[in-house]
Scaffold this active site. Structure first.
Site, PDB file in Angstrom:
ATOM      1  N   HIS B 263      48.636  27.984  28.820  1.00 27.48           N
ATOM      2  CA  HIS B 263      47.232  27.759  29.149  1.00 27.48           C
ATOM      3  C   HIS B 263      46.896  26.260  29.061  1.00 27.48           C
ATOM      4  O   HIS B 263      46.402  25.667  30.020  1.00 27.48           O
ATOM      5  CB  HIS B 263      46.353  28.562  28.179  1.00 27.48           C
ATOM      6  CG  HIS B 263      44.883  28.442  28.437  1.00 27.48           C
ATOM      7  ND1 HIS B 263      44.180  29.356  29.168  1.00 27.48           N
ATOM      8  CD2 HIS B 263      43.983  27.489  28.071  1.00 27.48           C
ATOM      9  CE1 HIS B 263      42.904  28.985  29.248  1.00 27.48           C
ATOM     10  NE2 HIS B 263      42.769  27.853  28.578  1.00 27.48           N
ATOM     11  N   GLU B 264      47.212  25.661  27.933  1.00 29.89           N
ATOM     12  CA  GLU B 264      46.926  24.229  27.773  1.00 29.89           C
ATOM     13  C   GLU B 264      47.761  23.416  28.764  1.00 29.89           C
ATOM     14  O   GLU B 264      47.316  22.391  29.278  1.00 29.89           O
ATOM     15  CB  GLU B 264      47.198  23.769  26.332  1.00 29.89           C
ATOM     16  CG  GLU B 264      46.373  24.478  25.247  1.00 29.89           C
ATOM     17  CD  GLU B 264      44.874  24.488  25.498  1.00 29.89           C
ATOM     18  OE1 GLU B 264      44.376  23.573  26.181  1.00 29.89           O
ATOM     19  OE2 GLU B 264      44.201  25.428  25.027  1.00 29.89           O
ATOM     20  N   GLU B 293      39.363  25.360  33.920  1.00 35.32           N
ATOM     21  CA  GLU B 293      39.769  26.660  33.386  1.00 35.32           C
ATOM     22  C   GLU B 293      40.523  27.462  34.446  1.00 35.32           C
ATOM     23  O   GLU B 293      41.419  28.255  34.125  1.00 35.32           O
ATOM     24  CB  GLU B 293      38.523  27.411  32.895  1.00 35.32           C
ATOM     25  CG  GLU B 293      38.801  28.551  31.952  1.00 35.32           C
ATOM     26  CD  GLU B 293      39.317  28.129  30.584  1.00 35.32           C
ATOM     27  OE1 GLU B 293      39.311  26.921  30.259  1.00 35.32           O
ATOM     28  OE2 GLU B 293      39.759  29.029  29.838  1.00 35.32           O
TER      29      GLU B 293
END
Lengths: 498, 498
Positions: B263-264, B293
């Protein structure tokens, strides 16, 4: 505006300088430990910008005004001393014409990159023209700053205020003679420590865990600091509550990391124990390079290379390095970590030959600045002095004149601080030993009284005292090289049985 | 002064802002990953100082002058967009009276500390008075900033320009209905994934090594970034050449670190691939919270939680986690990492229930800002909505209304970006899948074409385009929640066989 308001304004102004400094120190730390390769270029711009901001604030008209208005009126001793330090800094900077300083900075940045290449290729010719310019700039600076007896004094003053060529020429020759005589005895001795005994594989992570234990024993506060890995070890003060250490590991020879970390830990302990009232002033750092080095060397050599230290810590050591050292007796181990043997690289030198490396550099740079020799002469003069002092000659300039970064960094007058620090350390250690039962404390691992005594006698003052003021306040004596000679004589006489 | 000179001056001015920003980001990174406890207090002062400097430069008369003189004259598209962004920032900041903003900042800082305590003690009453003030400030700000239809729009605009209550009220109800219907089918299914299959001990260091392999596969550049450990994972851009990721490890459940890091990594990949011509301008960052996002969720969910991804990487996984997972078949593993189960904590929610968590927050904060409910109502309304949407009720406010930091940080209007980002991701993933054979690329581990397509379509632009402009440019369609519903329907229909 009344004096209190003005003082308050000045403190705010000082705090601003310190905010920039703290941010810049974090950048320095990060650039040497964590930054990814490609991030370096942009981060360098940020570092340059912050450095320039600090310089501007230190040399501004506003600063001059503060000094003018507060100098003879402030009564707070911290402010009085701060004003003195700020004024010195201002005067030094004001005397150098800005274009000259800028030229110097550009040359210096290039010189450092060229030196790295030159060292790698062992090619002095590549570095020579840059070194020549840096010597010239330093001569110019010294002339602008002024001096009484010797032009080199102006450079010494930057790193060790109060110490002059006269001081050094008074202590170095005797020290040299004594060291050479000790070295002769060592070399004639039948005792031959075996360093291969301690050159076993010792995984990095285990070395780190062991060293952390030793740092804690010294009283280094991990709540106000941390330990990271780097190529060139250093200690760095972000704030008095964040003093970081770095080290490097050789898995085939733990001595590099263990003694290196304790050395940096000595620097760190100094800064962690400066009086918090000095925070956000330029006094919140060590008194000088030499006094700083006295603290790192006191812990590294006088304590951590001593027999009682390993009486206490050898079992712990064996727990972190199992299987490999089990058959090495403490006595043989102690001899191995204290082997005296002339070598080419200063930072790898033993306790006894180390000061000789410094003297070679001192003599050469003093002669350079005084135009008694030229930059072209350096390589062969270096090798001659190595032969003379240590009996060995490096086969390339990489192991000789090109080994240290200092000259490439434009720093002349810095090297003597290392030898001074060593003599300070011996002298301070002597006083310490008369006050406390050091041997017993070290042997039982109770290092707190030592840490506290150093804190009370030296650390707390930060830059409130001049280096020689600290030395005489603590030892009730001016610089005396005999303590170092006596220490070496006693320690190595015992090891080498002479 | 001619226009070129003025433009040059403006660029220098922007660079100065960016130097401060870069230094401040390093401080933020360090404070969340490396700083020793006692260093925090002084470092916070430095962060405050640098933040204030940035704010001053962004709102100065000088900035106003630059905008006035260059706005209709500059032709360089990067400068034109930069001026637009700077002007928006200036206008937003100018409209808030300085004393009000300062009051807000002080309250916000206190509120965050109080919230931490309140969350720990599960004591909403402790936090309530602060939250009340923060809501009031946000209402005031929104009034100063102005809006057309709904006061909450002014807050939304800060995080997702172009998106309004009208947009959200148009898409959320359908999305909610579809999600609840899917959830029903999941809960009625005879298929029951067994998460205990993947809850084996997996040492931190091995998780890190495995995840690094995955990041490299994605094309995250470790020469321009690094991965560290932290309590609350994040990605942070020091410069486009130094974009750092952090993660946290649960040795009993690798899913936290592996999916969290990817995700990061999605955020990081975005910033690493912004056009370098935007460096030292305010455009060198993502278009909005929502678009950011979309990139992290596209990698985390649409790629890394997919079956082809584990067809490629399951062997690698088993090599890093030997002995423990050997008896788990890929199929069961895939089901286990995609279990759908209503839960209390947003950041631990599965793909299907996640948007429901966001809707609860959106409805509550919109009602708060519109004075339809009061802060006192929050805990029981929260629990009612949880019951309504997810069929479960938290036993304490710690697992309920107190779980997220956003409100304590004074951020209202932020939460919708998470759901928007998810819908953007699905829509972008749909277009991507029509352009490339994503399944096959993922299954063979050849992720470069995906990374390049995202770079070309989205990343390179930084803030040169508005979020909805990016979405329509890439997908040739305005926001359409159907793609997310279709994606979830297809994926979970296959897993749960409905």
């Amino acid at each position: 505006m009344n004096i209190n308001e003005k003082e308050q304004q000045f403190k705010t102004y000082l705090a601003e300088i310190d905010y920039y400094r703290e941010a810049l120190m974090l950048i320095h730390w990060d650039m040497r430990t964590k930054i990814p390769n490609k991030g370096v270029e942009q981060r360098s711009e940020v570092a340059g910008f912050l450095g320039e901001k600090i310089h501007q604030l230190q040399t501004s008209n506003q600063m001059e005004e503060f000094i003018g208005e507060l100098k003879h009126r402030s009564e707070d001793p911290i402010l009085v001393k701060t004003l003195e330090v700020c004024e010195e800094e201002l005067e030094r900077n004001k005397q150098i014409p800005h274009p000259l300083y800028k030229e110097f900075m550009i040359t210096q940045t290039k010189a450092e990159a060229i030196w790295q290449q030159a060292r790698e290729d062992a090619d002095f010719n590549l570095f020579q023209p840059y070194l020549k310019k840096l010597v010239d700039y330093n001569r110019d600076f010294a002339s602008y700053w002024g001096y009484e007896d010797n032009i080199y004094d102006a450079l010494l003053h930057k790193f060790e205020p109060g110490v002059t060529v006269e001081t050094l020429d008074h202590v170095f020759p005797d020290l040299r003679k004594s060291l050479l005589s000790l070295l002769e005895k060592v070399q004639a001795s039948a005792v031959k420590p075996d360093p291969s005994l301690v050159q076993f594989h010792f995984p990095k992570q285990d070395q780190a865990s062991f060293t952390e234990q030793l740092l804690k024993q010294m009283g280094y506060d991990f709540q106000s600091g941390r330990l990271d890995e780097t190529v060139h070890p250093f200690a760095i003060t972000l704030s008095l509550s964040d003093v970081r250490l770095t080290t490097r590991y050789d898995e085939k020879d733990f001595r590099m990391a263990v003694f290196g970390t304790i050395h940096e830990g000595g620097h760190g302990l100094y800064e962690q124990n400066i009086d918090p009232r000095l925070v956000r002033t330029p006094l919140a750092t060590g008194a000088s390079m030499g006094i700083h080095e006295s603290q790192s060397l006191l812990w590294e050599n006088f304590i951590a290379r001593s027999y009682p230290f390993w009486q206490k810590n050898y079992d712990l050591f064996l727990r972190y390095a199992p299987h490999t050292f089990q058959n090495v007796e403490l006595e043989a181990f102690y001899q191995a970590i204290n082997e005296v043997k002339p070598s080419f690289i200063r930072i790898e030198a033993d306790e006894l030959t180390y000061p000789l490396h410094i003297m070679i550099r001192y003599e050469l740079e003093k002669a350079l600045i005084n135009k008694e020799i030229t930059v072209e002469d350096l390589p062969h003069l270096w090798n001659e002095k190595m032969k003379d002092y240590l009996g060995i000659v490096p086969s390339t300039d990489r192991e000789g004149v090109l080994q240290d970064i200092h000259w490439a960094g434009g720093d002349f007058g810095y090297f003597p601080s290392y030898a001074l620090g060593y003599m300070y350390a011996a002298q301070i250690h002597h006083t310490l030993s008369q006050t406390l039962d050091v041997e017993n404390l070290v042997q039982t691992g109770d290092l707190t009284p030592i840490k506290d005594w150093l804190g009370k006698s030296i650390h707390q003052y930060g830059k409130m005292k001049k280096p020689l003021e600290i030395l005489t306040d603590v030892t009730k004596e001016s610089l005396n090289p005999d303590y170092l000679i006596q220490y070496l004589q006693k320690k190595y006489g015992a090891i080498y049985q002479f």
